[in-house]
Design a protein around this motif. Structure first.
Motif, PDB file in Angstrom:
ATOM      1  N   TYR A 174      38.201  37.598  43.175  1.00 39.57           N
ATOM      2  CA  TYR A 174      39.238  38.469  42.633  1.00 39.57           C
ATOM      3  C   TYR A 174      38.555  39.629  41.926  1.00 39.57           C
ATOM      4  O   TYR A 174      37.762  39.423  41.000  1.00 39.57           O
ATOM      5  N   LEU A 175      38.853  40.864  42.363  1.00 41.44           N
ATOM      6  CA  LEU A 175      38.257  42.061  41.781  1.00 41.44           C
ATOM      7  C   LEU A 175      39.162  42.585  40.671  1.00 41.44           C
ATOM      8  O   LEU A 175      40.270  43.053  40.930  1.00 41.44           O
ATOM      9  N   HIS A 188      36.528  49.588  43.135  1.00 42.21           N
ATOM     10  CA  HIS A 188      37.088  48.646  44.104  1.00 42.21           C
ATOM     11  C   HIS A 188      36.525  48.807  45.508  1.00 42.21           C
ATOM     12  O   HIS A 188      36.227  47.822  46.184  1.00 42.21           O
ATOM     13  N   GLN A 202      32.806  47.598  46.003  1.00 48.74           N
ATOM     14  CA  GLN A 202      32.710  46.158  45.767  1.00 48.74           C
ATOM     15  C   GLN A 202      33.405  45.360  46.863  1.00 48.74           C
ATOM     16  O   GLN A 202      32.856  44.359  47.355  1.00 48.74           O
ATOM     17  N   ALA A 203      34.590  45.784  47.258  1.00 42.75           N
ATOM     18  CA  ALA A 203      35.308  45.075  48.331  1.00 42.75           C
ATOM     19  C   ALA A 203      34.537  45.154  49.638  1.00 42.75           C
ATOM     20  O   ALA A 203      34.469  44.164  50.387  1.00 42.75           O
ATOM     21  N   VAL A 253      38.671  38.669  49.648  1.00 40.80           N
ATOM     22  CA  VAL A 253      38.871  39.401  48.393  1.00 40.80           C
ATOM     23  C   VAL A 253      40.360  39.594  48.101  1.00 40.80           C
ATOM     24  O   VAL A 253      41.164  39.854  48.987  1.00 40.80           O
ATOM     25  N   VAL A 262      42.179  42.144  45.531  1.00 41.52           N
ATOM     26  CA  VAL A 262      41.781  43.318  44.762  1.00 41.52           C
ATOM     27  C   VAL A 262      42.930  43.758  43.867  1.00 41.52           C
ATOM     28  O   VAL A 262      44.033  44.051  44.351  1.00 41.52           O
ATOM     29  N   GLU A 263      42.666  43.827  42.558  1.00 36.70           N
ATOM     30  CA  GLU A 263      43.686  44.298  41.631  1.00 36.70           C
ATOM     31  C   GLU A 263      44.140  45.699  42.017  1.00 36.70           C
ATOM     32  O   GLU A 263      43.357  46.511  42.509  1.00 36.70           O
ATOM     33  N   LEU A 308      44.550  49.141  45.368  1.00 40.27           N
ATOM     34  CA  LEU A 308      43.523  48.586  46.242  1.00 40.27           C
ATOM     35  C   LEU A 308      42.252  49.418  46.170  1.00 40.27           C
ATOM     36  O   LEU A 308      41.150  48.896  45.939  1.00 40.27           O
ATOM     37  N   GLU A 349      45.713  43.496  48.427  1.00 39.83           N
ATOM     38  CA  GLU A 349      45.932  44.108  47.129  1.00 39.83           C
ATOM     39  C   GLU A 349      46.784  43.169  46.275  1.00 39.83           C
ATOM     40  O   GLU A 349      47.758  42.588  46.752  1.00 39.83           O
TER      41      GLU A 349
END
Length: 357
Positions: free
Chosen positions: A80-81, A88, A91-92, A102, A104-105, A108, A131
């Protein structure tokens, strides 16, 4: 190389790591305990001190030193980012290239082109990406979908939604920093836009306007989405506290996600203007909110209230949904596909392409 361990402690549990230790990471850590198919096992942060403090606060998480360690750890099934918006994309990408799912908060990423690249990469690597727009998965929104499908308010004639929280202007705050992906559209606007897309699909046309903060990011914005037969008028802002409701009008009544619609704990169905005015008074003052609470407890003709309060913040439902999709080997979730995240970013880009008003 697919780094997901083949020697799972449980084939029905996804072992998550969180990258980031801020407020939303803490909410994730609390709510994952309410998910039936997920557990949090590790944390990673920019500093070892922050990660260690988070681990101690949450309770016994492994502390990993880098995103590379997350990507290659066979005891971690998904990440979880919860990092700043501008981080983002890279890293993703790193995690997806290692075939690590992943979540992603929001947002996105910071651009629709980046979102399209992530969607392509998730497809190429056959690895899940989504997302984390948590309201889409709440029980109240499931009820809302059913009410719309059952024509509870007839044909939809319009949508009005606002998400606005006053923020003190701080030139160093992430909310007002271009370098950190600030602005009301990326912080707040993604919620009414994303929920509208989730309920009604992609619009035929987009327009809007925005006002600039001294730092150049948007301090407020208005978005107009045109659908066949109705329009969606959406707003977000840092310069005021708004009504924070999501209202769907129809030719036979209205559906209201009561404030704050992010948590969506109450759906109000009104069948006539009188009931709606009493139960959902205009404005956001304490007096109007109190009057509305009192009215909703009265046996008013043409008024029905569906309560869907949940423990915690409600993130457990998106965690369960993402975990289930990962366990099933899916690359995305049908309720929150990457195409919807791309469309939301395209809408934001269309609005911000206009000169500030």
């Amino acid at each position: 190389m697919n780094t997901t361990s083949q020697n799972r402690l449980s084939p029905s549990t996804v072992r998550w790591a969180v990258l980031g230790t801020g407020t939303i990471a803490s909410s994730f850590a609390q709510d994952i305990r309410l998910a039936g198919n997920a557990e949090l096992v590790a944390v990673c942060s920019r500093t070892a001190e922050a990660a260690a403090a988070f681990s101690q606060r949450v309770g016994g998480l492994r502390v990993l030193p880098s995103i590379e360690a997350l990507a290659t750890d066979a005891q971690i099934d998904a990440v979880y980012l919860a990092t700043p918006n501008t981080a983002h994309f890279e890293q993703a990408q790193s995690l997806l290239r290692a075939k690590k799912p992943v979540l992603v908060e929001k947002p996105l990423v910071m651009a629709s082109a980046e979102a399209r690249r992530l969607a392509e990469l998730a497809g190429e690597m056959k690895t899940f990406a989504m997302e984390a727009l948590w309201p889409v998965f709440l029980p109240a929104i499931d009820r809302l979908r059913s009410l719309i499908a059952d024509n509870a308010i007839g044909s939809v004639t319009g949508i009005r939604a606002e998400l606005a929280y006053a923020r003190t202007l701080d030139l160093n705050s992430r909310f007002f920093s271009k370098a950190l992906g600030g602005g009301s559209l990326f912080d707040l606007g993604v919620y009414p836009v994303g929920l509208t897309l989730a309920l009604f699909g992609f619009p035929q046309a987009v327009s809007g306007r925005w006002r600039a903060a001294p730092t150049g990011v948007d301090i407020s914005a208005e978005i107009q989405l045109n659908y066949p037969g109705f329009d969606a008028s959406l707003a977000c802002a840092f310069d005021r506290n708004g009504s924070n409701r999501f209202i769907i009008d129809g030719d036979a009544g209205s559906l209201v996600i009561d404030a704050p619609f992010l948590r969506a704990t109450r759906i109000i169905v009104t069948k006539n203007p009188v009931a709606r005015h009493l139960a959902i008074p205009p404005g956001s003052s304490r007096l109007s909110r109190f009057a509305g609470k009192v009215a909703r407890k009265l046996p008013l003709p043409g008024l029905m209230v569906h309560d869907h309060d949940v423990p915690g913040m409600g993130l457990q439902f998106e965690i369960e949904a993402a975990s289930k999709a990962i366990l099933e080997g899916k690359h995305e979730h049908s309720l929150m596909p990457l195409g919807a995240s791309i469309a939301a970013l395209e809408i934001i880009e269309t609005v911000l392409a206009q000169p500030a008003s």
